[in-house]
Design a protein around this motif. Structure first.
Motif, mmCIF file in Angstrom:
data_model
loop_
_atom_site.group_PDB
_atom_site.id
_atom_site.type_symbol
_atom_site.label_atom_id
_atom_site.label_comp_id
_atom_site.label_asym_id
_atom_site.label_seq_id
_atom_site.Cartn_x
_atom_site.Cartn_y
_atom_site.Cartn_z
ATOM 1 N N ALA A 36 20.092 23.928 37.051
ATOM 2 C CA ALA A 36 20.949 23.439 37.710
ATOM 3 C C ALA A 36 21.757 24.385 37.514
ATOM 4 N N GLY A 37 21.724 25.331 36.544
ATOM 5 C CA GLY A 37 21.952 26.528 35.806
ATOM 6 C C GLY A 37 21.716 27.315 37.285
ATOM 7 N N GLY A 38 20.178 27.362 37.282
ATOM 8 C CA GLY A 38 19.755 28.110 37.619
ATOM 9 C C GLY A 38 20.001 28.407 39.240
ATOM 10 N N ILE A 39 20.534 27.481 39.653
ATOM 11 C CA ILE A 39 20.721 26.924 41.158
ATOM 12 C C ILE A 39 22.531 27.871 41.251
ATOM 13 N N ILE A 153 10.439 20.943 35.554
ATOM 14 C CA ILE A 153 11.462 20.512 36.330
ATOM 15 C C ILE A 153 12.434 22.056 36.620
ATOM 16 N N ASN A 154 12.915 21.872 34.938
ATOM 17 C CA ASN A 154 13.771 23.622 35.408
ATOM 18 C C ASN A 154 12.998 24.926 35.195
ATOM 19 N N CYS A 155 11.329 24.760 34.748
ATOM 20 C CA CYS A 155 11.313 26.059 34.792
ATOM 21 C C CYS A 155 10.846 26.722 36.955
ATOM 22 N N SER A 156 10.554 25.275 37.279
ATOM 23 C CA SER A 156 10.032 25.534 38.871
ATOM 24 C C SER A 156 11.136 26.251 39.229
ATOM 25 N N ILE A 157 12.148 25.944 39.084
ATOM 26 C CA ILE A 157 13.741 26.533 39.828
ATOM 27 C C ILE A 157 13.706 28.082 39.675
ATOM 28 N N PHE A 158 13.128 28.230 37.785
ATOM 29 C CA PHE A 158 13.326 29.791 37.764
ATOM 30 C C PHE A 158 12.505 30.584 38.516
ATOM 31 N N PHE A 159 11.421 30.225 39.020
ATOM 32 C CA PHE A 159 10.369 30.882 39.923
ATOM 33 C C PHE A 159 11.234 31.798 40.891
ATOM 34 N N LYS A 168 11.821 39.710 35.534
ATOM 35 C CA LYS A 168 13.025 39.356 34.161
ATOM 36 C C LYS A 168 13.256 38.151 33.822
ATOM 37 N N ILE A 169 13.697 37.259 34.425
ATOM 38 C CA ILE A 169 14.666 36.086 34.163
ATOM 39 C C ILE A 169 13.952 35.017 34.071
ATOM 40 N N ILE A 170 13.363 35.104 34.931
ATOM 41 C CA ILE A 170 12.008 34.551 34.532
ATOM 42 C C ILE A 170 10.999 33.695 32.934
ATOM 43 N N LEU A 171 10.776 34.889 32.387
ATOM 44 C CA LEU A 171 10.433 35.704 30.873
ATOM 45 C C LEU A 171 11.591 34.812 30.166
ATOM 46 N N LEU A 172 12.772 35.341 30.267
ATOM 47 C CA LEU A 172 14.527 34.482 29.615
ATOM 48 C C LEU A 172 14.264 33.211 29.666
ATOM 49 N N ALA A 173 14.214 32.957 30.598
ATOM 50 C CA ALA A 173 15.087 31.298 31.295
ATOM 51 C C ALA A 173 13.888 30.570 30.235
ATOM 52 N N PHE A 174 12.479 31.290 31.031
ATOM 53 C CA PHE A 174 11.190 30.124 29.780
ATOM 54 C C PHE A 174 11.770 30.211 28.580
ATOM 55 N N ILE A 175 11.479 31.120 27.565
ATOM 56 C CA ILE A 175 12.004 31.805 26.511
ATOM 57 C C ILE A 175 13.971 30.894 26.229
ATOM 58 N N SER A 176 14.361 30.501 26.534
ATOM 59 C CA SER A 176 15.402 29.964 26.280
ATOM 60 C C SER A 176 15.017 28.540 26.921
ATOM 61 N N GLN A 177 14.551 28.183 28.185
ATOM 62 C CA GLN A 177 13.896 26.328 28.241
ATOM 63 C C GLN A 177 12.878 25.884 26.957
#
Length: 204
Positions: A36-39, A153-159, A168-177
């Protein structure tokens, strides 16, 4: 009545802590707090919609899908939680500013706060909204902790977010998740049998 007051206080606290992690530490770097945050980050980036209202709209739309399965009481408490989160995000974004930001510190602190807030909500049988509702349904259906389905589920949205804004956001988002969902499972495990499993087998 005492139980409801205690639950209400914890739901509000969980929403506020989650909003603190998002609004003050993660969102300034465009790091999605979850699906949801990604959207919401995409809405903010593409349409310049403030993060608080954007997140509330995404969360509410996801919640409507799950009302039939999880019940009206679940929906009501979740609405309270996501509203508190959105208000908290707006408050911290508007009234606080960190000078000389450090990306690593913000990532770790924000993710821990995010996981703590979500964990408090889920211990009370309340979703953090958005895809957390879907993860909650999967966790209940399979009788597992919610961290793993929430992460997947969240990581699929990060892509998608990374493809539009920055990879760059993908790597940061994966670490955060990874950090936040680990914290979620730690908190949920403390009272998993007492509050997580039993509270939601029956709809009101």
């Amino acid at each position: 009545m005492k139980h409801r007051i205690q639950k209400g206080a914890l739901v509000l606290a969980g929403g506020a802590i989650q909003g603190l992690g998002m609004g003050l530490f993660l969102f300034p770097h465009f790091i999605p707090s979850g699906g949801a945050g990604g959207i919401a980050v995409l809405f903010n980036y593409l349409f310049h919609i403030n993060m608080g209202p954007a997140l509330w709209m995404v969360n509410f739309s996801m919640l409507v899908i799950a009302v039939k399965y999880l019940g009206k009481r679940f929906a009501l408490w979740t609405i309270i939680g996501i509203t508190m989160t959105s208000l908290s995000i707006d408050f911290f974004e508007s009234h606080f500013f960190i000078l000389n930001r450090n990306l690593v510190y913000d990532l770790v602190i924000g993710s821990v706060l995010l996981g703590t807030g979500i964990g408090l909500l889920m211990r009370q049988g309340v979703s953090n909204g958005g895809v957390g509702v879907i993860a909650f349904m999967v966790a209940l259906g399979r009788d597992i902790l919610p961290g793993k389905p929430l992460f997947l589920i969240n990581c699929s949205i990060f892509f998608l977010t990374g493809a539009i804004i920055s990879w760059k956001i993908i790597l940061l988002a994966f670490i955060s998740q990874w950090i936040s969902t680990t914290v979620v499972d730690l908190i949920c495990r403390m009272s998993f049998q007492a509050s997580y499993t039993l509270d939601f087998r029956k709809k009101p």
